[in-house]
Design a protein around this motif. Structure first.
Motif, PDB file in Angstrom:
ATOM      1  N   VAL A 226     -22.461 -31.922  41.841  1.00 57.89           N
ATOM      2  CA  VAL A 226     -23.748 -32.175  42.194  1.00 57.89           C
ATOM      3  C   VAL A 226     -24.921 -31.006  41.813  1.00 57.89           C
ATOM      4  O   VAL A 226     -24.612 -30.017  42.380  1.00 57.89           O
ATOM      5  CB  VAL A 226     -23.761 -32.307  43.855  1.00 57.89           C
ATOM      6  CG1 VAL A 226     -25.359 -32.732  44.046  1.00 57.89           C
ATOM      7  CG2 VAL A 226     -23.055 -33.474  44.494  1.00 57.89           C
TER       8      VAL A 226
ATOM      9  N   LEU B 205     -27.217 -35.382  47.538  1.00 56.66           N
ATOM     10  CA  LEU B 205     -25.777 -36.066  47.544  1.00 56.66           C
ATOM     11  C   LEU B 205     -26.115 -37.604  47.578  1.00 56.66           C
ATOM     12  O   LEU B 205     -25.347 -38.320  46.839  1.00 56.66           O
ATOM     13  CB  LEU B 205     -25.118 -35.716  48.907  1.00 56.66           C
ATOM     14  CG  LEU B 205     -23.578 -36.364  48.955  1.00 56.66           C
ATOM     15  CD1 LEU B 205     -22.792 -36.245  47.521  1.00 56.66           C
ATOM     16  CD2 LEU B 205     -23.203 -35.970  50.184  1.00 56.66           C
TER      17      LEU B 205
ATOM     18  N   ILE C 115     -17.735 -35.989  43.673  1.00 61.12           N
ATOM     19  CA  ILE C 115     -18.608 -34.677  44.209  1.00 61.12           C
ATOM     20  C   ILE C 115     -18.304 -33.450  43.598  1.00 61.12           C
ATOM     21  O   ILE C 115     -18.916 -32.487  43.263  1.00 61.12           O
ATOM     22  CB  ILE C 115     -18.625 -34.733  45.642  1.00 61.12           C
ATOM     23  CG1 ILE C 115     -19.280 -35.926  46.568  1.00 61.12           C
ATOM     24  CG2 ILE C 115     -19.357 -33.421  46.403  1.00 61.12           C
ATOM     25  CD1 ILE C 115     -18.997 -36.143  47.713  1.00 61.12           C
TER      26      ILE C 115
ATOM     27  N   HIS D  92     -26.872 -38.407  43.868  1.00 61.85           N
ATOM     28  CA  HIS D  92     -25.691 -38.222  43.110  1.00 61.85           C
ATOM     29  C   HIS D  92     -24.767 -39.251  43.340  1.00 61.85           C
ATOM     30  O   HIS D  92     -24.364 -40.050  42.506  1.00 61.85           O
ATOM     31  CB  HIS D  92     -25.017 -37.064  43.529  1.00 61.85           C
ATOM     32  CG  HIS D  92     -23.619 -36.773  42.580  1.00 61.85           C
ATOM     33  ND1 HIS D  92     -23.622 -36.160  41.462  1.00 61.85           N
ATOM     34  CD2 HIS D  92     -22.203 -36.837  43.127  1.00 61.85           C
ATOM     35  CE1 HIS D  92     -22.517 -35.970  40.951  1.00 61.85           C
ATOM     36  NE2 HIS D  92     -21.547 -36.540  42.032  1.00 61.85           N
TER      37      HIS D  92
ATOM     38  N   VAL E 117     -24.504 -41.500  53.994  1.00 62.33           N
ATOM     39  CA  VAL E 117     -24.492 -40.063  53.773  1.00 62.33           C
ATOM     40  C   VAL E 117     -25.200 -39.564  55.216  1.00 62.33           C
ATOM     41  O   VAL E 117     -26.267 -39.856  55.268  1.00 62.33           O
ATOM     42  CB  VAL E 117     -25.175 -39.439  52.868  1.00 62.33           C
ATOM     43  CG1 VAL E 117     -25.096 -37.858  53.042  1.00 62.33           C
ATOM     44  CG2 VAL E 117     -24.456 -39.947  51.475  1.00 62.33           C
TER      45      VAL E 117
ATOM     46  N   TRP F  38     -26.592 -28.704  43.927  1.00 59.04           N
ATOM     47  CA  TRP F  38     -25.764 -27.801  44.725  1.00 59.04           C
ATOM     48  C   TRP F  38     -25.385 -26.600  44.144  1.00 59.04           C
ATOM     49  O   TRP F  38     -24.350 -25.601  44.535  1.00 59.04           O
ATOM     50  CB  TRP F  38     -24.690 -28.607  45.262  1.00 59.04           C
ATOM     51  CG  TRP F  38     -24.963 -29.633  46.451  1.00 59.04           C
ATOM     52  CD1 TRP F  38     -26.124 -29.997  46.905  1.00 59.04           C
ATOM     53  CD2 TRP F  38     -24.015 -30.458  47.091  1.00 59.04           C
ATOM     54  NE1 TRP F  38     -26.294 -30.865  47.713  1.00 59.04           N
ATOM     55  CE2 TRP F  38     -24.515 -31.440  48.017  1.00 59.04           C
ATOM     56  CE3 TRP F  38     -22.466 -30.642  47.082  1.00 59.04           C
ATOM     57  CZ2 TRP F  38     -23.989 -32.118  49.018  1.00 59.04           C
ATOM     58  CZ3 TRP F  38     -22.157 -31.330  47.834  1.00 59.04           C
ATOM     59  CH2 TRP F  38     -22.642 -32.206  48.976  1.00 59.04           C
TER      60      TRP F  38
END
Length: 472
Positions: A251, A343, A242, A346, A357, A254
């Motif tokens: 990511v 996420l 991450i 990813h 998640v 993000w």
């Protein structure tokens, strides 16, 4: 009445010791919302302290029951139907006292002065701040007999336990009791202990739980090691993809845009935690950003807790379950609805389909940022508040959340969540102001109102020697 005279009166209030008298009385009320046995003190803080303190200033107060938690106080001083209405927020509750953990000579419910510091629960969160705001109103009223605007004050008593009922209260009363043109709030640290600060927004927060649940129970590492997948190792590697090793977010969704106006605003900003703050790791996170840009204009991903097995009582066993509680602190420009899906995509690309998640159960709050080039940010009353030749102390956002985001002024206020500091307040935390246009902007009252209220708050000058309040 001159602005200087009102400021001088406020300085006199502090220098004479009157501020300490008022704050000492308020600190003595053990109004922690985190200890159920002290629930009575929450109501007492409003009934016995806030209501009598506001009455001499012409405020009519109402203490409202809260079916979801501790009560609220709403006080109002009305001067003119056509004038700007200012809503001031504060909270009178504190974190738990932890009476037995304070060092000798100190108590959470006794205001103690040691050199330039004040000790006691609430001195810096939040009794000190709303005491400063109330004192500022008193100074203006005493100097000229009026404020030049209508004022409302909202004091909640459950901020430290999640502000239960605050959103519902604001939604119920947004068209009358809590309707206002301008929002002032007080919470959180300043950019540096001695630097006047005005934040134009706040970082958002999005909790994320990552879970690897492979099997029930744990299995002997000698008998099963090398045969069973270890959820801790899987989760550790998932977390490692991450960000990179220095915390740079990997990511793509993000990674927010960084407007040129925001970068210009941060060009001369040095982040300083003060004498008791941690040393900043300058080689952490985005390599191409300054520390100020990283915290005030960019996103950060944090692992707040990681558990697998029994850390306090480890055994020779491969755990069946691992969990990490994480958080994305994000700025405007991040697609909130895509935080979790991005996420997920990813992790799938990196082969971590076994990692579940989830959105965390609590701690969700929105990001906000008023454009530094918005007419409100560059309006003459605001710009003139700085000393000649100095830039006004603007910052794009606060790295902390704004607890007053739900407060229903105008929709623009809810978006901006802006914050401003009273530099002479005896605190290392700031006082906040929501900067938005008002229907009264073009009126004769506009400059008079905003000049008195905001200009002393954001003036930049050589700091006077003041006692500095601090919460343990």
């Amino acid at each position: 009445m001159s602005r200087a005279a009102a400021i001088a009166r406020a300085h006199s209030y502090f220098d004479s010791g009157a501020f300490l008298v008022d704050l000492r009385r308020r600190v003595a009320i053990p109004s922690t919302s985190q200890e159920p046995e002290r629930a009575g003190a929450l109501r007492r803080y409003l009934d016995d302290e806030m209501v009598p303190s506001l009455a001499p200033l012409g405020f009519t107060s109402r203490v409202l029951d809260n079916p979801s938690g501790p009560p609220f106080l709403v006080a109002e001083r009305k001067e003119d139907d056509a004038a700007v209405t200012v809503l001031i927020y504060g909270h009178g509750d504190t974190v738990r006292g932890l009476d037995d953990l304070w060092r000798g000579g100190l108590s959470p419910w006794v205001l103690t002065v040691e050199g330039t510091r004040l000790y006691g629960r609430g001195t810096a969160d939040n009794k000190g701040q709303h005491s400063v705001n109330i004192a500022a109103l008193a100074a203006v009223i005493a100097e000229r007999g009026r404020l030049g605007f209508n004022a409302k004050i909202l004091i909640e008593m459950g901020e430290e336990v999640g502000s239960a009922g605050l959103r519902e209260l604001c939604a119920e009363h947004k068209h009358k009791l809590l309707q206002a043109d301008l929002l002032i709030a007080s919470d959180g640290p300043r950019i540096a202990p001695d630097r006047p600060t005005l934040f134009l927004g706040a970082r958002g927060g999005h909790p994320i739980d990552l879970v690897v649940d492979l099997r029930k129970g744990a299995h002997h590492s000698g008998n099963w090691g090398g045969l069973l997948a270890n959820p801790s190792i899987i989760l550790a590697h998932a977390l490692a993809c991450i960000t990179d090793a220095r915390g740079t977010i990997q990511v793509l969704e993000w990674r927010p845009p960084l407007p040129a106006s925001v970068r210009r605003l941060l060009a001369d900003v040095e982040v300083d935690g003060g004498g008791n703050g941690p040393t900043i790791d300058r080689d952490w996170a985005e390599p191409d950003l300054t520390p100020a840009e990283r915290v005030f204009a960019w996103n950060s991903f944090e692992v707040l807790a990681f558990t697998a097995g029994t850390p306090d009582r480890p055994v020779n066993a491969i755990p069946g379950h691992a969990r990490a509680h994480c958080q994305l602190r994000y700025v405007v420009g991040t697609d909130v609805d895509d935080i979790i899906p991005a996420l997920r995509r990813h992790l799938d690309r990196h082969g971590f389909e076994k990692v579940e998640v989830r959105r965390g159960e609590r701690g969700v709050f929105s990001a906000s940022r008023l454009d530094p080039e918005d007419p409100w940010s560059i309006s003459p009353p605001v710009r003139s508040s700085a000393r000649p030749g100095a830039r006004p102390p603007f910052f794009p956002i606060s790295a902390d959340r704004c607890p007053t985001t739900p407060l229903p002024t105008c929709s623009a206020c809810a978006r901006s969540g802006s914050r401003t500091l009273m530099p002479d307040a005896p605190s290392t935390r700031r006082t906040n102001i929501c900067l938005r246009r008002s229907r009264a902007k073009g009126s004769a009252r506009w400059r008079d109102c905003f000049g008195i209220l905001a200009s002393p708050a954001v003036r930049r000058r050589r700091p006077r020697k003041r006692r500095e309040a601090r919460a343990l």
